[in-house]
Scaffold this active site. Sequence first.
Site, PDB file in Angstrom:
ATOM      1  N   ASP A  54      17.204  37.790  21.311  1.00 27.33           N
ATOM      2  CA  ASP A  54      17.434  38.860  20.335  1.00 27.33           C
ATOM      3  C   ASP A  54      18.706  39.609  20.719  1.00 27.33           C
ATOM      4  OD1 ASP A  54      16.658  40.324  22.533  1.00 27.33           O
ATOM      5  OD2 ASP A  54      14.811  41.105  21.656  1.00 27.33           O
ATOM      6  N   ASP A  61      16.255  36.957  26.665  1.00 27.20           N
ATOM      7  CA  ASP A  61      15.483  36.894  25.414  1.00 27.20           C
ATOM      8  C   ASP A  61      16.344  36.613  24.187  1.00 27.20           C
ATOM      9  OD1 ASP A  61      13.138  37.318  26.737  1.00 27.20           O
ATOM     10  OD2 ASP A  61      12.952  39.436  26.233  1.00 27.20           O
ATOM     11  N   ARG A 107       9.188  39.881  19.649  1.00 26.24           N
ATOM     12  CA  ARG A 107       9.954  40.887  18.898  1.00 26.24           C
ATOM     13  C   ARG A 107      10.615  40.192  17.714  1.00 26.24           C
ATOM     14  NH1 ARG A 107      10.382  42.098  24.213  1.00 26.24           N
ATOM     15  NH2 ARG A 107       9.566  44.137  24.834  1.00 26.24           N
ATOM     16  N   TYR A 158       8.068  34.218  20.909  1.00 26.22           N
ATOM     17  CA  TYR A 158       8.741  35.493  21.173  1.00 26.22           C
ATOM     18  C   TYR A 158       8.137  36.616  20.331  1.00 26.22           C
ATOM     19  CZ  TYR A 158      12.382  38.788  22.399  1.00 26.22           C
ATOM     20  OH  TYR A 158      13.051  39.887  22.879  1.00 26.22           O
ATOM     21  N   HIS A 189      14.294  33.962  14.149  1.00 27.43           N
ATOM     22  CA  HIS A 189      13.059  33.862  14.928  1.00 27.43           C
ATOM     23  C   HIS A 189      11.932  33.320  14.073  1.00 27.43           C
ATOM     24  CE1 HIS A 189      14.758  37.419  17.437  1.00 27.43           C
ATOM     25  NE2 HIS A 189      15.269  36.267  17.806  1.00 27.43           N
ATOM     26  N   GLU A 249      15.186  37.237  32.630  1.00 25.46           N
ATOM     27  CA  GLU A 249      15.014  38.653  32.948  1.00 25.46           C
ATOM     28  C   GLU A 249      13.943  38.921  34.002  1.00 25.46           C
ATOM     29  OE1 GLU A 249      15.604  39.077  28.356  1.00 25.46           O
ATOM     30  OE2 GLU A 249      14.828  37.553  29.692  1.00 25.46           O
ATOM     31  N   GLU A 253      19.197  42.517  22.133  1.00 26.94           N
ATOM     32  CA  GLU A 253      19.180  43.075  23.482  1.00 26.94           C
ATOM     33  C   GLU A 253      19.331  41.983  24.530  1.00 26.94           C
ATOM     34  OE1 GLU A 253      16.704  46.419  26.050  1.00 26.94           O
ATOM     35  OE2 GLU A 253      15.777  45.498  24.306  1.00 26.94           O
TER      36      GLU A 253
END
Length: 695
Positions: free
Chosen positions: A84, A82, A301, A299, A345, A9, A86
């Site tokens: 997750d 990432d 989140r 990470y 995670h 990203e 999203e």
Amino acid sequence: MAKYLVIVESPAKAKTIKKFLGSNYKIEASMGHVRDLPKSQMAIDIENDFEPKYITIRGKGDLLAKLRKTIKTVDKVYLATDPDREGEAISWHLVHALNLEDKNYSRITFNEITKNAVKKSIKQARDINMNLVDAQQARRVLDRIVGYSISPLLWSKVKKGLSAGRVQSVALKLICDREDEINSFIPEEYWTIEAKLGKDKKNQITAKYVGKGSEKAELKCKEDADRVLEEIKNVPFVVSEVKTGARTRKAPAPFTTSTLQQEASKYLNLTAQKTMMIAQQLYEGVDIKGEGTTGLVSYIRTDSVRISDEAYADIKDYITGEFGEDFLSPERIVYKSRNNAQDAHEAIRPTHVALSPENIKDSLTKDQYKLYKLIWERTLACQMAPALYSTQSVKITAADHVFRASGSALSFEGFLKVYNRVDPDEEAGKMPVMEEGDVFDSVEKNALQHFTQPPARYNDATLIKTLEDIGVGRPSTYAPTLTTILARNYVTKEKKLFYTTELGEVVNDIMKQYFKNIVNIDFTAAMETDLDSIEEGKLEWKEIIRSFYPIFKEDLENAQEKLAKVEIKDEVTDVICEKCGSNMVIKYGKYGKFLACPNFPECSNAKPLFESAGVKCPLCGGEVLIKKTKKGRKYYGCENNPESCEFVSWNKPSEKKCPKCGSFMVEKGSKSVKLVCSSERCGYSEDAEQKDSAE
């Protein structure tokens, strides 16, 4: 020529990964999302089974063209967004935007940006996980339907630029409900008695009165306290019971997104938004002297408290090497995540425990250092031995009145050696050794007046904790939610605490009246659980929208009909515009009501509107006006303030005087209004209804 293209990203993430992969790999950044729903319309085809209509984000055309050109020169593409929902959705959008459907591509994820993690992810490359993508699509579509349906209603009812959402509306309701609790709270008086015992200050202890005999005392007024003081006057204080023991204080779990935001607010004075911004920098990579660009934390989140086997081994070695075997927990501590936590995670932890905060301090900004230190210390502490205390509890008798004192002394630091962030009121002080039969002759006794306190207003930490406890929102939503309700001026912040504004109260009332499901905590929490079920492959993503929409549509149509009948017209006042001579009208603005000329835009005259509270000033007899602070919080002030009168009050004053002390009374509560003495030392109150009937 590179054989493989890795798409991430951000440029910072690309820079960090680049040093782990050889010349066969080219690293490019998508600069976040490349496709999204257009801002100009809802873009959800309700009639076509809620199909979303995605478009390329404006300004991303050249970037995508460059990526397409690069793709033609490589053998394979790795999508490394990432790990997750999203991130998975961004990779899926990249597949469509870059026409990768018929090309050689794979999805890779890593929980930390380290050499081992990145290389391992390439070996474990996989397909796009459509369950994750669909869970994100479901959230996005639900939020778009809610926001783009209710917002126009709010624009017509209140003012343009407002919004509503599933999580933000619940957060606003929590703050408004708390404000109602505080406004309705009637303080109750109570007293405590403390006795300072000991022949000198060094060995003095403070014992607190608990009751008479086996009965616990409730000292509700000064007379109750004076009665006890009189009964123990000139009476020796005798130690009648001594209990010694030990207690342990266990290390806290490693950080999740929520607990990191809470602790950063509490100890570092950082907002949730700033905490996540700094944490993102630490995750993507910081230029460390002698090391190059290095990802410092895993990470960020996550709602899991799991620590990987590799990370545990590093933590264990560091603790024993730096502090000794005694400081390592005898057994590995495995913390239990919440039931709805996504355990794919890990907890937020340092990627390299050996990189202590002090060793890399010169390479970090002040805030990066503080947040990294917090994460590093908490991670080490989670596998350290408990802190040990020796305790002493003493029962002291004066006649048949009972006092108690307790204390503790730290006998082994344990995890506090690293993570010594303990509130002072959580630790009892050390006491001198006492034995049964000890007598204290010299005693200083004090009766202290107190009043019960209303529930505390929310701050970043407590609001996030509450949202997490009730199951509303997820790690990625907490910070944006708080940012949105502040940006919309629904709430304001004073000394880190949230206060509602008039605008926020109006919006909250509309949501409660017409959209009960949206602000219903159980309903919203259940929807979060449904989104988790989609991620786990147990539920088809459009199913929850099909279930939700008919009820929502009915509420929406009802609101559209009712709100149309409650047309708000400008209220004409007797205030004359100085510029054109017209009668000014009342308008709603960012900070509530104000006076404006009806001939706008030809005449742009405007000024503050102070409504009368309908009572006279208790100090000078002038008119009391309803005013607002610069941040939109309502208060009451005399029309002569500040020129010749000092009267201001958060509560509406009454013209009645307190029969107990003569001070002016104020109104408290919204449903059952009471009159309360304005003097905190008095504590007198009465029902406002009683006052009305007496008149």
